[in-house]
Design an enzyme around this catalytic site. Sequence first.
Site, PDB file in Angstrom:
ATOM      1  N   ARG A 121       4.154  -7.444   4.131  1.00  0.00           N
ATOM      2  CA  ARG A 121       4.166  -8.187   5.396  1.00  0.00           C
ATOM      3  C   ARG A 121       2.788  -8.716   5.744  1.00  0.00           C
ATOM      4  O   ARG A 121       2.641  -9.868   6.118  1.00  0.00           O
ATOM      5  CB  ARG A 121       4.689  -7.301   6.531  1.00  0.00           C
ATOM      6  CG  ARG A 121       4.877  -8.039   7.853  1.00  0.00           C
ATOM      7  CD  ARG A 121       5.624  -7.192   8.855  1.00  0.00           C
ATOM      8  NE  ARG A 121       4.860  -6.022   9.249  1.00  0.00           N
ATOM      9  CZ  ARG A 121       4.008  -6.007  10.283  1.00  0.00           C
ATOM     10  NH1 ARG A 121       3.794  -7.095  11.000  1.00  0.00           N
ATOM     11  NH2 ARG A 121       3.367  -4.900  10.602  1.00  0.00           N
ATOM     12  N   TYR A 138      11.644   6.649  15.047  1.00  0.00           N
ATOM     13  CA  TYR A 138      11.446   6.742  13.605  1.00  0.00           C
ATOM     14  C   TYR A 138      12.489   7.648  12.957  1.00  0.00           C
ATOM     15  O   TYR A 138      13.110   7.292  11.946  1.00  0.00           O
ATOM     16  CB  TYR A 138      10.037   7.271  13.338  1.00  0.00           C
ATOM     17  CG  TYR A 138       9.647   7.348  11.882  1.00  0.00           C
ATOM     18  CD1 TYR A 138       9.316   6.198  11.174  1.00  0.00           C
ATOM     19  CD2 TYR A 138       9.589   8.572  11.217  1.00  0.00           C
ATOM     20  CE1 TYR A 138       8.945   6.257   9.838  1.00  0.00           C
ATOM     21  CE2 TYR A 138       9.209   8.647   9.887  1.00  0.00           C
ATOM     22  CZ  TYR A 138       8.893   7.489   9.208  1.00  0.00           C
ATOM     23  OH  TYR A 138       8.530   7.558   7.877  1.00  0.00           O
ATOM     24  N   ARG A 144       0.853  -1.191   0.000  1.00  0.00           N
ATOM     25  CA  ARG A 144       0.000   0.000   0.000  1.00  0.00           C
ATOM     26  C   ARG A 144       0.891   1.245   0.000  1.00  0.00           C
ATOM     27  O   ARG A 144       2.112   1.161   0.050  1.00  0.00           O
ATOM     28  CB  ARG A 144      -0.898   0.011   1.243  1.00  0.00           C
ATOM     29  CG  ARG A 144      -0.125   0.000   2.557  1.00  0.00           C
ATOM     30  CD  ARG A 144      -1.041  -0.021   3.757  1.00  0.00           C
ATOM     31  NE  ARG A 144      -0.292   0.034   5.002  1.00  0.00           N
ATOM     32  CZ  ARG A 144      -0.847   0.146   6.200  1.00  0.00           C
ATOM     33  NH1 ARG A 144      -2.153   0.209   6.309  1.00  0.00           N
ATOM     34  NH2 ARG A 144      -0.099   0.196   7.293  1.00  0.00           N
ATOM     35  N   GLY A 145       0.259   2.402  -0.054  1.00  0.00           N
ATOM     36  CA  GLY A 145       0.950   3.674   0.111  1.00  0.00           C
ATOM     37  C   GLY A 145       2.055   3.927  -0.891  1.00  0.00           C
ATOM     38  O   GLY A 145       1.929   3.633  -2.087  1.00  0.00           O
ATOM     39  N   ILE A 146       3.152   4.492  -0.401  1.00  0.00           N
ATOM     40  CA  ILE A 146       4.268   4.856  -1.268  1.00  0.00           C
ATOM     41  C   ILE A 146       4.842   3.628  -1.957  1.00  0.00           C
ATOM     42  O   ILE A 146       5.133   3.645  -3.157  1.00  0.00           O
ATOM     43  CB  ILE A 146       5.352   5.600  -0.468  1.00  0.00           C
ATOM     44  CG1 ILE A 146       4.858   7.000  -0.072  1.00  0.00           C
ATOM     45  CG2 ILE A 146       6.653   5.698  -1.262  1.00  0.00           C
ATOM     46  CD1 ILE A 146       5.773   7.732   0.883  1.00  0.00           C
ATOM     47  N   GLY A 177       8.583   0.031   6.214  1.00  0.00           N
ATOM     48  CA  GLY A 177       8.812   0.815   7.424  1.00  0.00           C
ATOM     49  C   GLY A 177       7.609   0.793   8.338  1.00  0.00           C
ATOM     50  O   GLY A 177       6.518   0.346   7.968  1.00  0.00           O
TER      51      GLY A 177
END
Length: 234
Positions: free
Chosen positions: A34, A140, A12-14, A77
């Site tokens: 994951r 982070y 998903r996302g970036i 991440g």
Amino acid sequence: MSRSVLVTGAGRGIGLAVARAFAAAGDRVTATYRTAPPPGDLFGVECEVTDTASVHRAFTAAERRHGPVEVVVANAGMTRDGLLARMSDDDFTTVVDTNLTGAYRVARRAAPAMVDAGWGRLVFVSSSVALSGEAGQVNYAASKSALIGLARSLTRELAPHGITANVVAPGYTETEMAAAVGERRRTAWLAQIPAGRAATPAEVAAAVRYVAGADAGYVTGAVIPVDGGAGMGH
């Protein structure tokens, strides 16, 4: 020319936007995940970047399907935000193991084939927080800033073999993870961005594709901000 590309954290996302951008350009893409697999039009492989054996299995699957991996985008991440006084050892070490050590495991698995081929692209997806810091994100920010040292050390080692190692540092980007923050925090972030808006995942993917391309062979050890000007001066 079609290349074998592996993108971690691409469910998903970036990461998903990056995988789709490479696929749209005709590359042979392995999208690792994951928990949430990518859409069926992408070749998805489960991978836990905190587990060396899982990383090896993902690369083996990519190699069998698409040939030796020529481009790696280390994007996987996570966050576990909290103020320092309330942050547990596990909160800190788990984030660092995923965001930093996971990227190291992926790069280590990819490098030998790239050295043998005399060509390769390593791209590490960091964050503007790596340069500016952020309250409540010491784990982070530490993990994402360390990717810069990782990429620059790899540049020293691998540039003679035709391999580049670069960092793309997105600012506030419209993703599910970003949407989970409250409206008050979102408003505060947007107020710090000269462009006056968040990035789209596709805009981050465009920067990743550039440093992974043939035209960027002399760009290595660089940090490419995609943050609408928010990080100027850092």
